[in-house]
Write a protein that holds these residues in place. Structure first.
Motif, PDB file in Angstrom:
ATOM      1  N   TRP A  32     -30.623 -37.293  11.448  1.00  0.00           N
ATOM      2  CA  TRP A  32     -30.012 -36.257  12.275  1.00  0.00           C
ATOM      3  C   TRP A  32     -31.032 -35.188  12.665  1.00  0.00           C
ATOM      4  O   TRP A  32     -30.955 -34.634  13.773  1.00  0.00           O
ATOM      5  N   ARG A  34     -34.186 -35.782  13.210  1.00  0.00           N
ATOM      6  CA  ARG A  34     -34.997 -36.371  14.274  1.00  0.00           C
ATOM      7  C   ARG A  34     -34.266 -36.305  15.614  1.00  0.00           C
ATOM      8  O   ARG A  34     -34.871 -36.030  16.654  1.00  0.00           O
ATOM      9  N   ILE A  35     -32.960 -36.562  15.600  1.00  0.00           N
ATOM     10  CA  ILE A  35     -32.185 -36.411  16.836  1.00  0.00           C
ATOM     11  C   ILE A  35     -32.285 -34.976  17.351  1.00  0.00           C
ATOM     12  O   ILE A  35     -32.457 -34.731  18.549  1.00  0.00           O
ATOM     13  N   GLY A  36     -32.177 -34.017  16.428  1.00  0.00           N
ATOM     14  CA  GLY A  36     -32.295 -32.621  16.839  1.00  0.00           C
ATOM     15  C   GLY A  36     -33.668 -32.293  17.397  1.00  0.00           C
ATOM     16  O   GLY A  36     -33.788 -31.569  18.391  1.00  0.00           O
ATOM     17  N   SER A  39     -33.988 -33.784  20.810  1.00  0.00           N
ATOM     18  CA  SER A  39     -33.127 -33.044  21.733  1.00  0.00           C
ATOM     19  C   SER A  39     -33.742 -31.695  22.104  1.00  0.00           C
ATOM     20  O   SER A  39     -33.659 -31.267  23.259  1.00  0.00           O
ATOM     21  N   TRP A 178     -38.553 -29.040  12.408  1.00  0.00           N
ATOM     22  CA  TRP A 178     -37.304 -28.502  12.953  1.00  0.00           C
ATOM     23  C   TRP A 178     -37.461 -27.021  13.298  1.00  0.00           C
ATOM     24  O   TRP A 178     -37.082 -26.583  14.389  1.00  0.00           O
ATOM     25  N   VAL A 283     -29.268 -32.633  25.312  1.00  0.00           N
ATOM     26  CA  VAL A 283     -28.721 -33.115  24.039  1.00  0.00           C
ATOM     27  C   VAL A 283     -27.894 -34.375  24.266  1.00  0.00           C
ATOM     28  O   VAL A 283     -27.996 -35.358  23.518  1.00  0.00           O
ATOM     29  N   THR A 286     -30.247 -37.402  25.310  1.00  0.00           N
ATOM     30  CA  THR A 286     -31.173 -37.787  24.243  1.00  0.00           C
ATOM     31  C   THR A 286     -30.451 -38.373  23.041  1.00  0.00           C
ATOM     32  O   THR A 286     -30.888 -39.384  22.471  1.00  0.00           O
ATOM     33  N   ALA A 287     -29.362 -37.758  22.631  1.00  0.00           N
ATOM     34  CA  ALA A 287     -28.690 -38.187  21.403  1.00  0.00           C
ATOM     35  C   ALA A 287     -27.869 -39.451  21.592  1.00  0.00           C
ATOM     36  O   ALA A 287     -27.712 -40.235  20.639  1.00  0.00           O
ATOM     37  N   LEU A 290     -29.608 -42.857  20.678  1.00  0.00           N
ATOM     38  CA  LEU A 290     -29.936 -42.903  19.261  1.00  0.00           C
ATOM     39  C   LEU A 290     -28.689 -43.121  18.412  1.00  0.00           C
ATOM     40  O   LEU A 290     -28.700 -43.898  17.443  1.00  0.00           O
ATOM     41  N   LEU A 291     -27.600 -42.450  18.766  1.00  0.00           N
ATOM     42  CA  LEU A 291     -26.353 -42.627  18.025  1.00  0.00           C
ATOM     43  C   LEU A 291     -25.781 -44.022  18.227  1.00  0.00           C
ATOM     44  O   LEU A 291     -25.280 -44.643  17.292  1.00  0.00           O
ATOM     45  N   SER A 318     -25.890 -47.010  26.605  1.00  0.00           N
ATOM     46  CA  SER A 318     -25.990 -45.560  26.746  1.00  0.00           C
ATOM     47  C   SER A 318     -26.347 -45.183  28.173  1.00  0.00           C
ATOM     48  O   SER A 318     -25.842 -44.176  28.706  1.00  0.00           O
TER      49      SER A 318
END
Length: 387
Positions: A32, A34-36, A39, A178, A283, A286-287, A290-291, A318
């Motif tokens: 999570w 890395r997703i942030g 993003s 982060w 967001v 990008t997310a 990955l999700l 996606s």
């Protein structure tokens, strides 16, 4: 007291969001985070493209080129072969290098507009990709190059060196990066909003609506269009540096035309001309892949990566989804997610009774936060980290 209350009403959501983002590394695992990180890097680049396309009204399909300039500029300036500069200096110089690349292209941006500017910037992507593949001594060619870790005052953001534990949570590379990404994004957010609310922003808006009217009002058309391109390029360069630090290796194939299209999707879905909208769109775009990749085995009609059975993979699914989101935005909400949120807030304000009016609840008093931090437990909690 009323002034303080109105200030809290205006700034309270922003402050709460900032506190939440600062607290997330203490609770989220590496996936999570890395997703942030991705993003936040995408949001920095999307804000820059939003200033160029949403505010100044200039179409650009070459945003991936300036991200590559920032990423590879940092890698070469801070690495070997290369000057081997201190990473912090290399970061600043890489952003300036991206701005210089935008400045070299700005005479074209100052005289060409619309689809013609889009085609001209499209050439930058193909030219840049060719250079990345052939300039082996600088870029590493097809295999790319490893990214030198960022260090500030002996503090390494890649998790190397002495272990760091904060409030019982081990801080590895994701946690450290982060806060770096959050700082860079905050700088981007406030500088972009200040630019939009100042004289340059008003000039760019006038330029987008009508070049003739802007020129009559004293706006130097070519100068402001060129300046918008340079500023957008610098934001893209900063996003490229953060992406490089997050990926830890840069390869030419990442900075392709598909990346430029992704950034256009971000600002269209989020809302043209809005910093918050560009962030929301970044967001989302990008997310989402990955999700979907992580939860592909739990989603209908989506095959797990590498299954090879001919089904739709998470990446393709996606892209279909945010392509459908673009169509929905263009048909039903041309101002994007930011416009939807603004209209929702307006409806809530109209329905909510004013303080002191019949039916209004008591005004809450200031109270101590119920959240407490227990610092007595020094045992590090286990978290998933990247090997």
């Amino acid at each position: 007291m009323s002034d303080l209350r109105s200030l809290l009403l205006r700034r309270g959501p922003l402050l709460a969001a900032a506190l939440l983002l600062c607290a997330l590394p203490f609770y989220l695992d590496a996936f999570w985070l890395r997703i942030g990180l991705f993003s936040m890097a995408a949001a920095i680049g999307a804000v820059g493209l939003g200033l160029l396309s949403g505010t100044a009204g200039q179409l650009s399909l070459g945003h991936a080129f300036f991200l590559a300039v920032g990423a590879y500029g940092y890698v070469w300036l801070a690495g070997e072969p290369g000057p081997g500069l201190p990473p912090a200096v290399a970061l600043v110089l890489a952003v300036l290098l991206a701005g210089a690349a935008g400045g070299l292209f700005s005479p074209v941006a100052g005289r060409v507009k619309g689809i013609y500017l889009g085609v001209a910037t499209l050439a930058l992507v193909f030219l840049g990709h060719h250079v990345l593949l052939t300039a082996d001594s600088v870029t590493g060619g097809f295999n790319g190059r490893s990214v030198p870790p960022l260090e500030l005052g002996g503090f390494a953001f890649d998790g190397s060196g002495p272990g760091l534990t904060v409030l019982g949570v081990p801080f590895g590379a994701e946690e450290r990066l982060w806060y770096l990404g959050l700082t860079l994004f905050a700088v981007t957010w406030f500088t972009a909003r200040g630019l939009l609310r100042g004289r340059p922003g008003r000039a760019l808006l006038a330029l987008r609506d009508s070049e003739t009217a802007a020129s009559v009002m004293g706006v130097h058309v070519a100068r402001y269009r060129s300046a918008a391109f340079v500023v957008s390029s610098m934001y893209a360069g900063l996003a490229g540096v953060l992406l490089a630090l997050s990926f830890r290796r840069v390869v030419p194939d990442y900075f392709s035309l598909a990346l430029s299209v992704d950034y256009l999707a971000m600002i269209v879905i989020g809302g043209l001309g809005s910093v918050a909208g560009a962030t929301a769109g970044a967001v989302f775009v990008t997310a989402l892949p990955l999700l979907m990749t992580r939860y592909a085995d739990q989603l209908p009609l989506v095959a797990a990566p590498g299954s090879g059975d001919g089904s739709i993979g998470p990446t393709e699914a996606s892209r279909y989804l945010y392509g459908a989101a673009i169509v929905a935005v263009l048909l039903f909400a041309p101002d994007g997610l930011h416009g939807l949120a603004r209209r929702a807030r307006a409806r809530l304000r109209r329905r909510a009774p004013a303080p002191g009016a019949p039916g209004a609840g008591p005004v809450p008093s200031a109270a101590a936060s119920p959240v407490t931090t227990d610092t007595t437990d020094t045992t590090a909690r286990a978290k998933e980290h990247t090997p």
